[in-house]
Design a protein around this motif. Structure first.
Motif, mmCIF file in Angstrom:
data_model
loop_
_atom_site.group_PDB
_atom_site.id
_atom_site.type_symbol
_atom_site.label_atom_id
_atom_site.label_comp_id
_atom_site.label_asym_id
_atom_site.label_seq_id
_atom_site.Cartn_x
_atom_site.Cartn_y
_atom_site.Cartn_z
ATOM 1 N N UNK A 1 0.831 -1.180 0.000
ATOM 2 C CA UNK A 1 0.000 0.000 0.000
ATOM 3 C C UNK A 1 0.874 1.242 0.000
ATOM 4 N N UNK A 2 0.241 2.341 -0.255
ATOM 5 C CA UNK A 2 0.966 3.604 -0.220
ATOM 6 C C UNK A 2 1.262 3.990 1.221
ATOM 7 N N UNK A 3 2.303 4.731 1.382
ATOM 8 C CA UNK A 3 2.588 5.329 2.677
ATOM 9 C C UNK A 3 2.430 6.840 2.549
ATOM 10 N N UNK A 4 1.890 7.432 3.592
ATOM 11 C CA UNK A 4 1.741 8.894 3.549
ATOM 12 C C UNK A 4 3.100 9.579 3.462
ATOM 13 N N UNK A 5 4.128 8.914 3.940
ATOM 14 C CA UNK A 5 5.465 9.520 3.900
ATOM 15 C C UNK A 5 5.909 9.748 2.457
ATOM 16 N N UNK A 6 5.521 8.827 1.601
ATOM 17 C CA UNK A 6 5.857 8.948 0.186
ATOM 18 C C UNK A 6 5.288 10.237 -0.404
ATOM 19 N N UNK A 7 4.206 10.689 0.164
ATOM 20 C CA UNK A 7 3.541 11.880 -0.365
ATOM 21 C C UNK A 7 3.924 13.145 0.396
ATOM 22 N N UNK A 8 4.927 13.027 1.244
ATOM 23 C CA UNK A 8 5.525 14.233 1.793
ATOM 24 C C UNK A 8 5.107 14.670 3.173
ATOM 25 N N UNK A 9 4.669 13.746 3.995
ATOM 26 C CA UNK A 9 4.331 14.161 5.360
ATOM 27 C C UNK A 9 5.592 14.578 6.117
ATOM 28 N N UNK A 10 5.404 15.452 7.075
ATOM 29 C CA UNK A 10 6.507 15.842 7.951
ATOM 30 C C UNK A 10 6.450 15.071 9.270
ATOM 31 N N UNK A 11 5.260 14.943 9.806
ATOM 32 C CA UNK A 11 5.105 14.169 11.034
ATOM 33 C C UNK A 11 5.849 14.733 12.218
ATOM 34 N N UNK A 12 5.914 16.058 12.286
ATOM 35 C CA UNK A 12 6.662 16.690 13.371
ATOM 36 C C UNK A 12 5.748 17.402 14.367
ATOM 37 N N UNK A 13 4.466 17.176 14.267
ATOM 38 C CA UNK A 13 3.472 17.804 15.153
ATOM 39 C C UNK A 13 3.335 19.313 14.901
ATOM 40 N N UNK A 14 3.965 19.784 13.877
ATOM 41 C CA UNK A 14 3.880 21.217 13.596
ATOM 42 C C UNK A 14 3.341 21.487 12.189
ATOM 43 N N UNK A 15 3.858 20.763 11.232
ATOM 44 C CA UNK A 15 3.436 20.987 9.851
ATOM 45 C C UNK A 15 2.030 20.430 9.629
ATOM 46 N N UNK A 16 1.343 21.008 8.675
ATOM 47 C CA UNK A 16 0.033 20.516 8.271
ATOM 48 C C UNK A 16 0.241 19.411 7.236
ATOM 49 N N UNK A 17 -0.102 18.201 7.591
ATOM 50 C CA UNK A 17 0.131 17.062 6.707
ATOM 51 C C UNK A 17 -1.107 16.685 5.898
ATOM 52 N N UNK A 18 -2.082 17.537 5.875
ATOM 53 C CA UNK A 18 -3.344 17.189 5.209
ATOM 54 C C UNK A 18 -3.128 16.838 3.744
ATOM 55 N N UNK A 19 -2.363 17.662 3.041
ATOM 56 C CA UNK A 19 -2.201 17.453 1.601
ATOM 57 C C UNK A 19 -1.573 16.097 1.314
ATOM 58 N N UNK A 20 -0.588 15.722 2.077
ATOM 59 C CA UNK A 20 0.065 14.431 1.849
ATOM 60 C C UNK A 20 -0.893 13.280 2.132
ATOM 61 N N UNK A 21 -1.626 13.381 3.218
ATOM 62 C CA UNK A 21 -2.607 12.331 3.525
ATOM 63 C C UNK A 21 -3.647 12.234 2.403
#
Lengths: 299, 119
Positions: free
Chosen positions: A25-45
């Motif tokens: 399956x795809x990973x959200x990381x592949x689509x550019x998540x930061x996962x640092x509790x600060x950045x908005x990861x909506x677009x990657x998800x």
């Protein structure tokens, strides 16, 4: 194959798990998540959801977390978060929902599963927000998921075959689980709803820990509804009844092997339900806040 | 309507253990109601309902400040056509009561039957 965590492959069983998931399956990381509790990861998800349907959410490194605002999930998808420390937060108190499953009244979104992980609101959420929002959908499964601190942890309207299994929903302001069927969504009641081996607790609920409105066939089994400092434990009601003569009401509310404890108002209130049963259940600790506070009320 | 409560324990609730509103065809069987300072089962408006083999006990376990568990089964005048069998109210102050009749203790463990069909 792109590795989806910061770890070197082979470092640990955790890395292996990530690799195995990413193969399928795809990973959200592949689509550019930061996962640092600060950045908005909506677009990657959202990109992961749109591109793949099914996607994987690895646990961010170093106590990180994701922040998202309204990720729409698609029919047939399975969202797997790596483990219960994989945390997804709303972007702001106004975030309508973290994960949304939404179809149309005549064309429901079906067969979506969200597994593991924790959806946690670190601040007081605005009215109407939810951790998981389900509308016009069927066969929706939440499994091994923690949902904490939303107005409604799980909100469902016009949802059929909604399964909560091994779910911990707590800390809501309105309801840990709210399941309704709005008049006009079809000629029949909503449901079924299954809550199994789950814990719904620590709720200062202006409504109830579990609020069921016009849902037929509700099964609450081997679950705990506890620690409701405000509001009711289980509120099951049909207010509209079905059109027709005589009026029809939903049937099949089943509470088996459940525990209701430390509930500010009625642990169980049932109104206008037919052919239902409560069996082998422990009901305790309704507070004596006023004269008409009952352990269980059947109206 | 046609609701069954069985093998369930209601304990330490603030007033009544079970309050029956305008329910029809309710069955409450083999359940215990303890530490409920009002009544274990209060039937306010129920009709054609059966209450069988329920137990109220351990009034000393009332943790809400009320000195005792007053009734096990209490039927208001607004309820009718109900059947009560083998409900053990011996652990309560007044036992089982129909329409507020006092005192009824010591009550027979059962069988007792009251409701409009017995009037």
């Amino acid at each position: 194959m792109a590795f989806t965590s910061s770890e070197t492959p082979g470092d640990s069983a955790q890395s292996l798990a990530i690799i195995l998931h990413s193969q399928n399956s795809c990973s959200v990381v592949t689509f550019g998540t930061r996962g640092d509790c600060m950045a908005d990861d909506t677009a990657a998800f959202q990109k992961a959801s749109d591109a793949c349907g099914t996607f994987f959410v690895p646990r961010p490194a170093a106590h990180g977390c994701y922040r998202v605002n309204g990720v729409q999930l698609h029919a047939g998808s399975v969202i797997t978060m790596e483990d219960r420390n994989t945390e997804v937060r709303p972007v702001s108190p106004e975030t309508s929902f973290v994960f949304g499953i939404s179809g149309d009244p005549g064309s429901q979104t079906s067969f979506v599963t969200i597994r593991n992980g924790i959806l946690w609101a670190p601040f007081t959420m605005a009215a109407g927000t939810a951790g998981v929002r389900v509308e016009h959908a069927n066969h929706i499964t939440l499994e091994g998921l923690i949902v904490n601190g939303f107005y409604d942890d799980v909100f469902a309207d016009d949802a059929e075959y909604l399964y909560l299994m091994h779910v911990n929903a707590n800390g809501s302001a309105h309801a840990n689980v709210w399941h309704q069927h709005t008049a006009g969504d079809g000629p029949y009641f909503g449901g079924p709803l299954y809550i199994d081996h789950s814990t719904l607790d620590s709720c200062k609920c202006s409504a109830a820990s579990v609020w069921i409105q016009d849902i037929a066939v509700v099964n609450i089994t081997d679950s705990d509804i506890v620690g409701v400092s405000e509001g009711q434990g289980l509120h099951a009601e049909s207010s509209n009844g079905m059109r027709g003569s005589p009026a029809d009401f939903p049937a099949g509310l089943h509470v088996h092997g459940a525990t209701f404890d430390s509930i500010a108002s009625e642990p169980i209130l049932i109104k206008n339900y037919e052919k239902s049963d409560i069996q082998g259940t422990w009901v305790s600790g309704g507070a004596r806040t006023k004269r008409h506070v009952y352990g269980s009320a059947i109206t | 309507m046609d609701l069954s409560i069985s093998d369930t324990h209601v304990f330490w609730c603030g007033s009544d253990g079970l309050d029956v509103g305008r329910a029809v065809g309710l069955k409450v069987t083999n359940s215990t109601f303890s530490g409920t300072p009002g009544a274990g089962i209060r039937n306010s408006f129920g009709t054609r309902s059966l209450f069988f083999a329920n137990t109220c006990q351990a009034q000393s376990l009332n943790g809400n400040g009320s000195p005792s568990e007053q009734y096990c089964v209490y039927e208001d005048t607004t309820a009718n056509n109900n059947t009560y069998l083998n409900n053990d109210g011996s652990g309560t102050t007044y036992g089982n009561s129909m329409h507020g009749g006092l005192p009824m203790r010591p009550l027979p463990v059962s069988p007792i039957r009251f409701g409009s069909s017995a009037r």
